[in-house]
Structure formats: C-alpha cells, structure tokens
Design a protein around this motif. Structure first.
Motif, mmCIF file in Angstrom:
data_model
loop_
_atom_site.group_PDB
_atom_site.id
_atom_site.type_symbol
_atom_site.label_atom_id
_atom_site.label_comp_id
_atom_site.label_asym_id
_atom_site.label_seq_id
_atom_site.Cartn_x
_atom_site.Cartn_y
_atom_site.Cartn_z
ATOM 1 N N ASP A 106 0.833 -1.207 0.000
ATOM 2 C CA ASP A 106 0.000 0.000 0.000
ATOM 3 C C ASP A 106 0.865 1.254 0.000
ATOM 4 O O ASP A 106 0.566 2.222 -0.711
ATOM 5 C CB ASP A 106 -0.938 0.020 1.212
ATOM 6 C CG ASP A 106 -2.139 -0.892 1.042
ATOM 7 O OD1 ASP A 106 -2.356 -1.415 -0.077
ATOM 8 O OD2 ASP A 106 -2.864 -1.092 2.038
ATOM 9 N N GLN A 107 1.934 1.249 0.793
ATOM 10 C CA GLN A 107 2.820 2.414 0.835
ATOM 11 C C GLN A 107 3.415 2.687 -0.540
ATOM 12 O O GLN A 107 3.458 3.837 -0.979
ATOM 13 C CB GLN A 107 3.932 2.210 1.865
ATOM 14 C CG GLN A 107 3.467 2.305 3.292
ATOM 15 C CD GLN A 107 4.603 2.111 4.279
ATOM 16 O OE1 GLN A 107 5.738 2.496 4.026
ATOM 17 N NE2 GLN A 107 4.293 1.507 5.419
ATOM 18 N N LYS A 108 3.854 1.650 -1.225
ATOM 19 C CA LYS A 108 4.433 1.833 -2.561
ATOM 20 C C LYS A 108 3.398 2.395 -3.527
ATOM 21 O O LYS A 108 3.702 3.288 -4.318
ATOM 22 C CB LYS A 108 5.006 0.509 -3.074
ATOM 23 C CG LYS A 108 6.285 0.104 -2.385
ATOM 24 C CD LYS A 108 6.822 -1.202 -2.920
ATOM 25 C CE LYS A 108 8.096 -1.596 -2.185
ATOM 26 N NZ LYS A 108 8.638 -2.866 -2.687
ATOM 27 N N LYS A 124 5.036 7.970 9.992
ATOM 28 C CA LYS A 124 5.909 7.581 11.103
ATOM 29 C C LYS A 124 6.451 6.169 10.897
ATOM 30 O O LYS A 124 7.225 5.687 11.707
ATOM 31 C CB LYS A 124 5.137 7.645 12.425
ATOM 32 C CG LYS A 124 4.861 9.055 12.887
ATOM 33 C CD LYS A 124 4.070 9.116 14.167
ATOM 34 C CE LYS A 124 4.495 8.129 15.215
ATOM 35 N NZ LYS A 124 3.737 8.207 16.461
ATOM 36 N N ASN A 125 6.076 5.523 9.813
ATOM 37 C CA ASN A 125 6.496 4.150 9.563
ATOM 38 C C ASN A 125 7.984 4.065 9.249
ATOM 39 O O ASN A 125 8.495 4.825 8.423
ATOM 40 C CB ASN A 125 5.699 3.543 8.406
ATOM 41 C CG ASN A 125 4.244 3.345 8.749
ATOM 42 O OD1 ASN A 125 3.898 3.090 9.895
ATOM 43 N ND2 ASN A 125 3.385 3.466 7.754
ATOM 44 N N SER A 126 8.642 3.138 9.887
ATOM 45 C CA SER A 126 10.059 2.906 9.655
ATOM 46 C C SER A 126 10.292 2.535 8.191
ATOM 47 O O SER A 126 9.552 1.737 7.622
ATOM 48 C CB SER A 126 10.536 1.774 10.569
ATOM 49 O OG SER A 126 11.900 1.530 10.362
ATOM 50 N N GLY A 127 11.300 3.128 7.573
ATOM 51 C CA GLY A 127 11.642 2.842 6.190
ATOM 52 C C GLY A 127 10.818 3.598 5.161
ATOM 53 O O GLY A 127 11.031 3.438 3.959
ATOM 54 N N PHE A 128 9.886 4.437 5.608
ATOM 55 C CA PHE A 128 9.002 5.158 4.686
ATOM 56 C C PHE A 128 9.788 6.051 3.724
ATOM 57 O O PHE A 128 9.542 6.044 2.521
ATOM 58 C CB PHE A 128 7.977 5.974 5.478
ATOM 59 C CG PHE A 128 6.952 6.663 4.634
ATOM 60 C CD1 PHE A 128 5.931 5.942 4.037
ATOM 61 C CD2 PHE A 128 6.990 8.034 4.443
ATOM 62 C CE1 PHE A 128 4.967 6.569 3.247
ATOM 63 C CE2 PHE A 128 6.032 8.671 3.660
ATOM 64 C CZ PHE A 128 5.023 7.936 3.058
ATOM 65 N N LEU A 137 8.663 10.858 10.095
ATOM 66 C CA LEU A 137 8.757 11.421 11.449
ATOM 67 C C LEU A 137 9.084 10.332 12.452
ATOM 68 O O LEU A 137 8.614 9.211 12.330
ATOM 69 C CB LEU A 137 7.404 11.985 11.894
ATOM 70 C CG LEU A 137 6.814 13.193 11.239
ATOM 71 C CD1 LEU A 137 5.396 13.399 11.755
ATOM 72 C CD2 LEU A 137 7.643 14.396 11.544
ATOM 73 N N SER A 138 9.837 10.700 13.459
ATOM 74 C CA SER A 138 9.978 9.831 14.626
ATOM 75 C C SER A 138 10.172 10.731 15.838
ATOM 76 O O SER A 138 10.580 11.886 15.724
ATOM 77 C CB SER A 138 11.135 8.853 14.461
ATOM 78 O OG SER A 138 12.363 9.528 14.309
ATOM 79 N N LEU A 146 13.505 13.991 11.837
ATOM 80 C CA LEU A 146 12.981 13.961 10.478
ATOM 81 C C LEU A 146 13.948 13.281 9.530
ATOM 82 O O LEU A 146 15.162 13.517 9.587
ATOM 83 C CB LEU A 146 12.771 15.384 9.952
ATOM 84 C CG LEU A 146 11.887 16.326 10.743
ATOM 85 C CD1 LEU A 146 11.930 17.706 10.124
ATOM 86 C CD2 LEU A 146 10.479 15.794 10.785
ATOM 87 N N LYS A 147 13.394 12.465 8.651
ATOM 88 C CA LYS A 147 14.113 11.971 7.489
ATOM 89 C C LYS A 147 13.350 12.511 6.299
ATOM 90 O O LYS A 147 12.127 12.378 6.229
ATOM 91 C CB LYS A 147 14.132 10.444 7.434
ATOM 92 C CG LYS A 147 15.064 9.801 8.404
ATOM 93 C CD LYS A 147 15.106 8.301 8.180
ATOM 94 C CE LYS A 147 15.999 7.667 9.237
ATOM 95 N NZ LYS A 147 16.020 6.200 9.100
#
Length: 175
Positions: A106-108, A124-128, A137-138, A146-147
């Motif tokens: 779904d993310q892709k 906030k999902n890891s690897g997003f 966000l984390s 932020l990434k």
C-alpha cells in the motif's frame, strides 16, 4: 544573513522541541507539525482548489486533534479541510497525505500516486523515506526527528525549503 539565521533557529525550536507546544500528547504534536511543514514546502498546483487539504490514510491516529487545531485556520491562505480515507482509490486531490498503513505494498502504491500528483507524503512508519515517501517522522525523548527523501520530493514536484532540509536527515534515494 542574520534574518536567515533567526528563521533557521526559530524553525529548529518549533519543530524539535515538543515542550514549547501546548500539546498534551504526541498525537497533538504530530498534528501541529503536519501543518508547520506546509510553510516550508512549495507545491506545483495542478488545479485551483479552494481548500488546503490534509488527508489521513488508513487509521485516524489523531482523534479530534486535527479538527480542533485547524478549525477556522488557513494554510497558504486557504481554509483547511481534513479528509479520512481507507482506500488508495479515494485519495483524490490533496496537499498532504499522512500515511498510517504498515502494508509495504500500500505504501508503494500511495507513493507512486503521490509522485504523479504533487502530494507531500508523511509517515511515522520505519523505512518510509527509503521507500520513496517524502517525510518520515519519529519521536525520541519528546523531540522530533525527520528523514526527508529530497529526490522523492522532486519527483512529486515539491520544493522543500533549505531551512527544513537543514534540520533533517536528508536521504538522496532513487525514488
């Protein structure tokens, strides 16, 4: 030069220090930050929409925080409208898409749609961010980390302010 430095310090204080907000929870802080990002993003508008639209995909993790915070408020001189959706087919026109789904597939699909439609994706999902999401966000010790995938932002026809990039871990991924 001094003015630029002031804005950078102000941005860092606003985005990184939760204690300065009247937010009583992480959810409320997330709601505040989502709106703050809009001040540092330039969208390539494809249609003249009368509202600034924030869409939450999958689960409303904000309770009523978004409605309370953005009721009668404007972003980019437009009234804010909050949408909640459960299907990728329902995304439609939006400025910001907050993604809560943990499904990689779904993310892709969401990321592909967002890149074709000038949508700022946040999660906030890891690897997003590594998968092509724009902002990940984390929270660590009540501070926001932020990434930002700047290449993904460019593919989404979004321009991110250097001020926001200066306080983030910038990923220059392929997506």
């Amino acid at each position: 030069m001094l003015l630029n430095r002031f804005y950078r310090v102000f941005l860092i204080v606003i985005l990184l220090h939760a204690s300065l907000f009247a937010a009583s929870s992480e959810k409320e802080l997330e709601a505040v930050v989502i709106g703050k990002f809009s001040h540092f993003i330039t969208w390539q508008e494809k249609e003249d929409n009368k509202n600034f639209i924030i869409t939450i995909f999958n689960n409303n993790t904000f309770d009523t925080s978004l409605e309370t915070l953005y009721h009668n408020k404007k972003i980019h001189k437009k009234p804010v409208k909050i949408n909640y959706i459960d299907s990728i087919d329902d995304i439609g026109f939006t400025h910001i898409l907050f993604v809560t789904t943990h499904s990689i597939q779904d993310q892709k699909s969401i990321i592909d749609y967002a890149q074709k439609n000038a949508i700022l994706t946040i999660s906030k999902n890891s690897g997003f961010a590594q998968r092509g999401g724009v902002i990940q966000l984390s929270f660590v010790s009540q501070k926001i980390h932020l990434k930002i995938n700047n290449n993904a932002a460019k593919k989404s026809n979004l321009k991110i302010s250097a001020l926001l990039l200066s306080i983030a871990n910038v990923i220059q991924g392929d997506k």
